[in-house]
Design a protein around this motif. Structure first.
Motif, PDB file in Angstrom:
ATOM      1  N   GLU A  22       3.208  11.231  33.733  1.00 14.85           N
ATOM      2  CA  GLU A  22       2.980  11.557  32.767  1.00 14.85           C
ATOM      3  C   GLU A  22       1.939  13.089  33.255  1.00 14.85           C
ATOM      4  OE1 GLU A  22      -0.904  10.334  30.093  1.00 14.85           O
ATOM      5  OE2 GLU A  22       1.575   9.320  29.851  1.00 14.85           O
ATOM      6  N   THR A 109       7.267  12.478  31.892  1.00 11.84           N
ATOM      7  CA  THR A 109       6.336  12.701  30.370  1.00 11.84           C
ATOM      8  C   THR A 109       5.676  14.059  30.439  1.00 11.84           C
ATOM      9  OG1 THR A 109       7.013  10.338  29.703  1.00 11.84           O
ATOM     10  CG2 THR A 109       6.309  11.465  27.790  1.00 11.84           C
ATOM     11  N   THR A 111       3.804  16.298  27.765  1.00 11.65           N
ATOM     12  CA  THR A 111       2.963  16.717  26.205  1.00 11.65           C
ATOM     13  C   THR A 111       2.611  17.861  26.481  1.00 11.65           C
ATOM     14  OG1 THR A 111       2.306  14.084  26.327  1.00 11.65           O
ATOM     15  CG2 THR A 111       1.279  15.739  24.624  1.00 11.65           C
TER      16      THR A 111
END
Ligand SMILES: [Zn+2]
Length: 119
Positions: A22, A109, A111
């Protein structure tokens, strides 16, 4: 499994202990201009070698870059949270995943961090 990264000219190298899954895309005034995509590590899980320059406007966030090609390699910052809270006495390393060798960041991923409005 460790993974290494290099700047565009190859002079600056770094290594982290694990392959990231991530990353954080921050819209603060610095990150939006630098274009970094950051994966965070504890200082003991990171090492760097080669020439290095540091830019810091506030003194809290230290942005490291290659003096030859200008790539933003990593940053050292207090442990900011997505809600804007932070621990000024604990630091973490934000590695620019775009510089990791043989690594495609499109599977991460992502954010979004609203750094422009949090501090
Ligand atoms: Zn370079």
């Amino acid at each position: 499994m460790t993974i290494s990264g290099t700047c565009h000219c190859g002079a600056t190298r770094f290594e982290v202990a694990t392959v990231p899954t991530e990353a954080v895309e921050c819209n603060c005034t610095y990150c939006s201009k630098a274009g970094g995509l950051w994966a965070y590590y504890e200082p003991e899980d990171f090492s760097a070698a080669g020439p290095d320059r540091v830019y810091s406007k506030t003194g809290y966030n230290k942005h490291h870059f290659c003096p030859t090609c200008g790539c933003q390699t990593y940053g050292v910052s207090p442990k900011w949270s997505l809600d804007g809270s932070h621990e000024l006495d604990k630091f973490r390393i934000g590695v620019n995943v775009r510089l990791l060798d043989d690594f495609d960041p499109s599977g991460l991923t992502i954010t979004k961090m609203d750094g422009r409005h949090l501090w």
